[in-house]
Design an enzyme around this catalytic site. Structure first.
Site, PDB file in Angstrom:
ATOM      1  N   ARG A  64       3.131 -28.955   6.248  1.00 51.62           N
ATOM      2  CA  ARG A  64       2.168 -30.270   4.818  1.00 51.62           C
ATOM      3  C   ARG A  64       3.242 -30.996   4.940  1.00 51.62           C
ATOM      4  O   ARG A  64       3.648 -31.787   5.269  1.00 51.62           O
ATOM      5  CB  ARG A  64       1.698 -28.696   4.000  1.00 51.62           C
ATOM      6  CG  ARG A  64       1.350 -28.188   4.350  1.00 51.62           C
ATOM      7  CD  ARG A  64      -0.321 -27.915   3.491  1.00 51.62           C
ATOM      8  NE  ARG A  64       0.299 -26.904   2.795  1.00 51.62           N
ATOM      9  CZ  ARG A  64      -0.499 -25.837   1.831  1.00 51.62           C
ATOM     10  NH1 ARG A  64      -2.059 -26.355   0.947  1.00 51.62           N
ATOM     11  NH2 ARG A  64       0.025 -24.732   1.303  1.00 51.62           N
ATOM     12  N   ASP A  69       5.157 -22.940   6.212  1.00 55.16           N
ATOM     13  CA  ASP A  69       5.441 -24.584   5.078  1.00 55.16           C
ATOM     14  C   ASP A  69       7.172 -24.418   4.708  1.00 55.16           C
ATOM     15  O   ASP A  69       7.764 -25.963   4.055  1.00 55.16           O
ATOM     16  CB  ASP A  69       4.988 -24.800   4.352  1.00 55.16           C
ATOM     17  CG  ASP A  69       3.601 -25.364   5.572  1.00 55.16           C
ATOM     18  OD1 ASP A  69       3.353 -24.819   5.943  1.00 55.16           O
ATOM     19  OD2 ASP A  69       2.481 -25.272   4.059  1.00 55.16           O
ATOM     20  N   VAL A 105       0.200  -1.375   0.127  1.00 50.17           N
ATOM     21  CA  VAL A 105       0.489  -0.270   0.268  1.00 50.17           C
ATOM     22  C   VAL A 105       0.743   1.601  -0.133  1.00 50.17           C
ATOM     23  O   VAL A 105       1.175   1.921  -0.842  1.00 50.17           O
ATOM     24  CB  VAL A 105      -1.261  -0.206   1.171  1.00 50.17           C
ATOM     25  CG1 VAL A 105      -1.705   0.858   1.672  1.00 50.17           C
ATOM     26  CG2 VAL A 105      -1.543  -0.931   0.946  1.00 50.17           C
TER      27      VAL A 105
HETATM   28  P1  ADP Z   1      -1.445 -21.829  -0.173  1.00 46.79           P
HETATM   29  O1  ADP Z   1      -0.949 -20.925  -1.046  1.00 46.79           O
HETATM   30  O2  ADP Z   1      -0.884 -21.467   1.509  1.00 46.79           O
HETATM   31  O3  ADP Z   1      -0.958 -22.258  -1.182  1.00 46.79           O
HETATM   32  P2  ADP Z   1      -3.622 -23.063  -1.095  1.00 46.79           P
HETATM   33  O4  ADP Z   1      -3.015 -23.942  -1.668  1.00 46.79           O
HETATM   34  O5  ADP Z   1      -4.719 -23.124   0.435  1.00 46.79           O
HETATM   35  O6  ADP Z   1      -2.766 -22.208   0.020  1.00 46.79           O
HETATM   36  O7  ADP Z   1      -4.082 -22.644  -1.683  1.00 46.79           O
HETATM   37  C1  ADP Z   1      -4.645 -21.147  -1.349  1.00 46.79           C
HETATM   38  C2  ADP Z   1      -5.742 -20.663  -2.277  1.00 46.79           C
HETATM   39  O8  ADP Z   1      -5.222 -21.063  -4.531  1.00 46.79           O
HETATM   40  C3  ADP Z   1      -6.936 -22.078  -3.078  1.00 46.79           C
HETATM   41  O9  ADP Z   1      -7.776 -22.476  -2.325  1.00 46.79           O
HETATM   42  C4  ADP Z   1      -7.312 -21.796  -4.132  1.00 46.79           C
HETATM   43  O10 ADP Z   1      -8.570 -20.673  -4.096  1.00 46.79           O
HETATM   44  C5  ADP Z   1      -6.108 -21.092  -5.359  1.00 46.79           C
HETATM   45  N1  ADP Z   1      -5.902 -22.337  -5.684  1.00 46.79           N
HETATM   46  C6  ADP Z   1      -4.724 -23.560  -5.638  1.00 46.79           C
HETATM   47  N2  ADP Z   1      -4.258 -24.177  -6.469  1.00 46.79           N
HETATM   48  C7  ADP Z   1      -4.762 -23.622  -7.848  1.00 46.79           C
HETATM   49  C8  ADP Z   1      -5.159 -24.259  -9.029  1.00 46.79           C
HETATM   50  N3  ADP Z   1      -4.225 -25.085  -9.421  1.00 46.79           N
HETATM   51  N4  ADP Z   1      -4.962 -22.986 -10.167  1.00 46.79           N
HETATM   52  C9  ADP Z   1      -6.425 -21.579  -9.468  1.00 46.79           C
HETATM   53  N5  ADP Z   1      -6.247 -21.228  -7.901  1.00 46.79           N
HETATM   54  C10 ADP Z   1      -5.522 -21.977  -7.123  1.00 46.79           C
END
Ligand code: ADP
Length: 325
Positions: free
Chosen positions: A173, A129, A26
């Site tokens: 994880r 992680d 920001v």
């Molecule tokens: P982190 O970013 O901490 O690894 P997650 O794996 O839960 O957390 O991913 C966060 C969010 O990113 C998911 O809930 C989803 O909305 C989005 N996301 C994850 N994988 C994909 C994908 N293959 N394509 C588009 N969006 C994704």
């Protein structure tokens, strides 16, 4: 020329330091003469149009707070193109032509998909992680590690007072980074991680050998993603208690590790990576992840890091074993 408008969101698992990153996006954005918007609740808020302007004062007094004041969410449906198209339309309706995504592997996968659809997007590496490729360390890891260590140090005190073995399960994880580093820095006798699975009987031998050598306590650190996680190890040791002759007390740290106030390292990392993100957008570079490499900011194309897992330095597991003698 009209003022440039960018947005920032936090996505996936929250990490201490995310607020410092939002603040830096920001304020560096405003310093460039841009308008900055905050998206509530990650991709979920993007799709629902929860997008509001953020001024410099709106991000005051958040630098030192854990979590993310914008909120985070998991939206599995973001993998579907029509869902992402709704999010993109919500940005273009407001004239927003740049997005900073603060999050981990999943979030950066979503960021790459938005970038491929034509939106200028940059990612900021943030997850406790530490499994993101393209950066040596991610925002939140250092604080989470210190919280795990505090718990381990306390358990050692009580473990020394009884003939008890303690097992601590930490997050991460499918990545053993947090467990391995907490194990080394906390002086664990054994570390169990997904990258190098250890059979329960091997752990039992290590603990018994530790007592035989005169150690007053025995401590095992286990990663949640290990094949033999805390639940499985607890079941094994409960079954074999009579034969082994000791109790194994299990502590699962779980989400306690996420909630800490970010330490100096995470505040500085978050601030530097987020400032680099707005610089990157200003240069017209996008589809890139902001990371740290050998102390310097490094930007890597998102398509080179998405779907990759950063390998763990297994020489450190050998070191842990030597130090546990
Ligand atoms: P982190 O970013 O901490 O690894 P997650 O794996 O839960 O957390 O991913 C966060 C969010 O990113 C998911 O809930 C989803 O909305 C989005 N996301 C994850 N994988 C994909 C994908 N293959 N394509 C588009 N969006 C994704």
């Amino acid at each position: 020329m009209s003022t440039r408008k960018i947005a920032v969101l936090t996505s996936g698992g929250d990490a201490p330091g995310m607020n410092a990153a939002i603040r830096a996006v920001v304020r560096t954005g405003i310093a460039k003469g841009w308008e900055v918007f905050g998206v509530r609740n990650g991709y979920s808020g993007l799709v629902e149009g929860q997008i509001d302007p953020l001024g410099a004062r709106d991000v005051g007094n958040i630098l030192q707070r854990g979590g993310t004041f914008l909120g985070s969410a998991r939206l599995p449906g973001f993998k579907d193109e029509p869902v992402r198209a709704t999010g993109l339309a919500n940005l273009s309706d407001r004239g927003i032509d740049g997005l900073v995504v603060i999050g981990g592997n999943g979030s950066q996968t979503g960021a790459l998909a938005l970038s491929r659809a034509g939106l200028p997007v940059v990612g900021v590496a943030s997850t406790i992680d530490n499994d993101l490729a393209g950066t040596e360390i991610t925002i939140g890891v250092d604080t989470a590690l210190n919280i795990a260590l505090e718990a381990i140090d306390r358990l050692r005190v009580t473990a020394s007072s009884h003939k008890r073995a303690f097992l601590v399960e930490v997050m991460g994880r499918n990545c053993g980074y947090l467990a391995l580093m907490a194990g080394i820095a906390g002086g664990a006798d054994s570390v169990v991680i997904p990258e190098a699975d250890t059979e329960p009987e091997v752990i039992a031998q290590i603990l018994q050998a530790a007592w035989t050598r005169g150690k007053p306590h025995a401590l095992v650190v286990v990663a949640e993603g290990a094949r033999h996680n805390a639940v499985k190890l607890a079941q094994h040791f409960e079954r074999e208690k009579g034969r082994l002759g000791f109790d194994l007390r299990v502590t699962t740290l779980g989400h306690v590790q996420r909630g800490g106030e970010p330490g100096a390292f995470d505040r500085l990392l978050a601030t530097r990576l987020a400032a680099a993100a707005t610089d990157c957008l200003e240069r017209g570079e996008h589809g890139r992840l902001m990371g740290l490499w050998q102390g310097q900011i490094r930007t890597t194309p998102l398509d080179e890091i998405v779907g990759q897992t950063k390998p763990l330095d297994l020489s450190l597991l050998k070191l842990q074993k030597v130090l546990a003698q």
